[in-house]
Design a protein around this motif. Sequence first.
Motif, PDB file in Angstrom:
ATOM      1  N   LEU A 110       0.836  -1.198   0.000  1.00 53.90           N
ATOM      2  CA  LEU A 110       0.000   0.000   0.000  1.00 53.90           C
ATOM      3  C   LEU A 110       0.871   1.248   0.000  1.00 53.90           C
ATOM      4  N   PRO A 111       0.365   2.363  -0.516  1.00 50.19           N
ATOM      5  CA  PRO A 111       1.170   3.589  -0.561  1.00 50.19           C
ATOM      6  C   PRO A 111       1.516   4.095   0.837  1.00 50.19           C
ATOM      7  N   ALA A 112       2.800   4.346   1.053  1.00 42.31           N
ATOM      8  CA  ALA A 112       3.261   4.781   2.381  1.00 42.31           C
ATOM      9  C   ALA A 112       2.654   6.110   2.784  1.00 42.31           C
ATOM     10  N   GLN A 113       2.457   7.005   1.805  1.00 44.43           N
ATOM     11  CA  GLN A 113       1.885   8.314   2.115  1.00 44.43           C
ATOM     12  C   GLN A 113       0.450   8.176   2.614  1.00 44.43           C
ATOM     13  N   TRP A 114      -0.288   7.264   1.998  1.00 40.80           N
ATOM     14  CA  TRP A 114      -1.678   7.036   2.434  1.00 40.80           C
ATOM     15  C   TRP A 114      -1.698   6.452   3.843  1.00 40.80           C
ATOM     16  N   LEU A 115      -0.801   5.518   4.140  1.00 39.92           N
ATOM     17  CA  LEU A 115      -0.750   4.920   5.472  1.00 39.92           C
ATOM     18  C   LEU A 115      -0.404   5.975   6.524  1.00 39.92           C
ATOM     19  N   ALA A 116       0.532   6.869   6.199  1.00 40.49           N
ATOM     20  CA  ALA A 116       0.955   7.880   7.166  1.00 40.49           C
ATOM     21  C   ALA A 116      -0.154   8.886   7.457  1.00 40.49           C
ATOM     22  N   ALA A 117      -1.068   9.066   6.493  1.00 37.44           N
ATOM     23  CA  ALA A 117      -2.147  10.049   6.662  1.00 37.44           C
ATOM     24  C   ALA A 117      -3.406   9.433   7.261  1.00 37.44           C
ATOM     25  N   SER A 118      -3.318   8.208   7.757  1.00 38.93           N
ATOM     26  CA  SER A 118      -4.507   7.546   8.306  1.00 38.93           C
ATOM     27  C   SER A 118      -5.071   8.344   9.470  1.00 38.93           C
ATOM     28  N   PRO A 119      -6.361   8.656   9.451  1.00 38.28           N
ATOM     29  CA  PRO A 119      -6.963   9.408  10.562  1.00 38.28           C
ATOM     30  C   PRO A 119      -7.153   8.519  11.789  1.00 38.28           C
ATOM     31  N   GLY A 120      -7.227   9.121  12.920  1.00 44.71           N
ATOM     32  CA  GLY A 120      -7.420   8.355  14.141  1.00 44.71           C
ATOM     33  C   GLY A 120      -6.111   7.825  14.690  1.00 44.71           C
ATOM     34  N   GLU A 121      -6.221   7.005  15.727  1.00 49.38           N
ATOM     35  CA  GLU A 121      -5.055   6.420  16.392  1.00 49.38           C
ATOM     36  C   GLU A 121      -5.112   4.909  16.265  1.00 49.38           C
ATOM     37  N   LEU A 122      -3.986   4.322  15.895  1.00 50.75           N
ATOM     38  CA  LEU A 122      -3.915   2.879  15.699  1.00 50.75           C
ATOM     39  C   LEU A 122      -4.038   2.167  17.041  1.00 50.75           C
ATOM     40  N   VAL A 123      -4.982   1.242  17.127  1.00 54.67           N
ATOM     41  CA  VAL A 123      -5.155   0.488  18.363  1.00 54.67           C
ATOM     42  C   VAL A 123      -4.694  -0.945  18.213  1.00 54.67           C
ATOM     43  N   THR A 124      -4.733  -1.465  16.999  1.00 55.16           N
ATOM     44  CA  THR A 124      -4.215  -2.816  16.769  1.00 55.16           C
ATOM     45  C   THR A 124      -3.815  -2.961  15.315  1.00 55.16           C
ATOM     46  N   ALA A 125      -2.718  -3.666  15.106  1.00 58.10           N
ATOM     47  CA  ALA A 125      -2.232  -3.994  13.765  1.00 58.10           C
ATOM     48  C   ALA A 125      -1.721  -5.429  13.823  1.00 58.10           C
ATOM     49  N   VAL A 126      -2.188  -6.264  12.922  1.00 60.21           N
ATOM     50  CA  VAL A 126      -1.860  -7.683  12.991  1.00 60.21           C
ATOM     51  C   VAL A 126      -1.619  -8.239  11.596  1.00 60.21           C
ATOM     52  N   SER A 127      -0.640  -9.106  11.506  1.00 59.43           N
ATOM     53  CA  SER A 127      -0.373  -9.853  10.277  1.00 59.43           C
ATOM     54  C   SER A 127      -0.840 -11.283  10.482  1.00 59.43           C
TER      55      SER A 127
END
Length: 433
Positions: A110-127
């Motif tokens: 996914l585009p890094a710029q789009w990921l960096a501009a994600s609104p809100g606060e990350l609460v969980t990220a899982v692979s």
Amino acid sequence: MPLPFKEHPLRHAVTTELHARTFEPIKAPARVSHLAFICGERGSGRNTGHLIRLLQHFGAPVPETVGQYHVADLGNIRLHWERHTEFVTYTFTEPGPFIHPFANPVIERLPAQWLAASPGELVTAVSVALESGDMPERSLAELSALFDHNIIIGAEVVGGLGRAWSDLRIHPDGYARILLRNEKLTEAQAGRMVKRVLELNAYRAMTLLALPMARKVSRTLDMADRRLAILATKMAQQPSRTPGQPMENQLLAELTGLATEIESMAAQTTYRFEASRAYYRVTKQRLEQLRQRRIVGLQTFTEFLDARLAPAVATCESVSSRQRDLAERAARLTALLRARVEVSLQAQNRNLLESMDRRAKLQLRLQETVEGLSVIAIGYYGVGLIGYLLKGLESQGLPVNATLGMGIAMPVVVFSAWFFLRRVKQRLMRSHD
């Protein structure tokens, strides 16, 4: 063709809600990257705009309106976007074989710029990696290496048709890791299993968000409890005083301020604690839906999460109950102090009324005394006027004895004055009544 009936305005909405949390079939092998962002209940516009920018980047169709969920193909990646009450989730699924389950995760496409501009606060990220049944099985040592030699949690799921392993930790790449194996699952069952595992991971994180707040509030409640005990002791040792004394005013001000602080804390934490209980119920529901069976030597997901989530939720419930108890105690003490002040005021008012009653009686006696003096004064001046009249007649040679006439007129004049003043007094009293 429209129905010949009058439809309820929410008929279609409630039917659509049944499919708002749907799953998609997944063919193993596949890998999944899952993100959950807390955005609050008012972040819908920012999140839908962020989703649309991603669709535009990959040239995917952009819907006119975005509902509670949206599914799209981003080349070889399948996107599943869902909006919950206070968070949104992005699930990116990439089918195809892989060598290392967690190397080069889907999110890197996914585009890094789009990921960096994600609104809100990350609460969980899982692979998540979903292996097929024909792939070589991994030994316990190999599984331990995949999870950086952490303690592994695992179980057979869906009645033994699949397996799941994880350490529920955040790894150096910033993602948690979950390994799934499809033994005999259909693609639909595999899709349901992946969705339940991802929801389980998101909801257990949302459940624990209240724990740091509960610990912080608990320390504040300890101080509030001590202050309340000190104020209660002061009230017990302080005798009732005349209202308006500095001590009672100070006690009332401190109690009111303390009650306000407790209510302010409750207002800040009630929503989070209630949400934590709701997320905990959903977490337990997802654990039951996985239909786990023990893998020898490993702790199941239910055992692991129960041992950690249950005490956390119990702590939040205890703090919430303690807040209510302190608020009630502060309200009772305030009511008791106000009652004591009111009783003192009533005693003061009673004393004031008694003093006014005594003053009124004294004034009445003085008035009666003055009334008697007034009769004498009026009689004196009346007799004097009659004496002037009689002396004038006597000086003209008339057969009048002025002295005798004044003596005879005196009781008549005094009685007439007394009778006149009495009638005036009675008339005034009747008019007042």
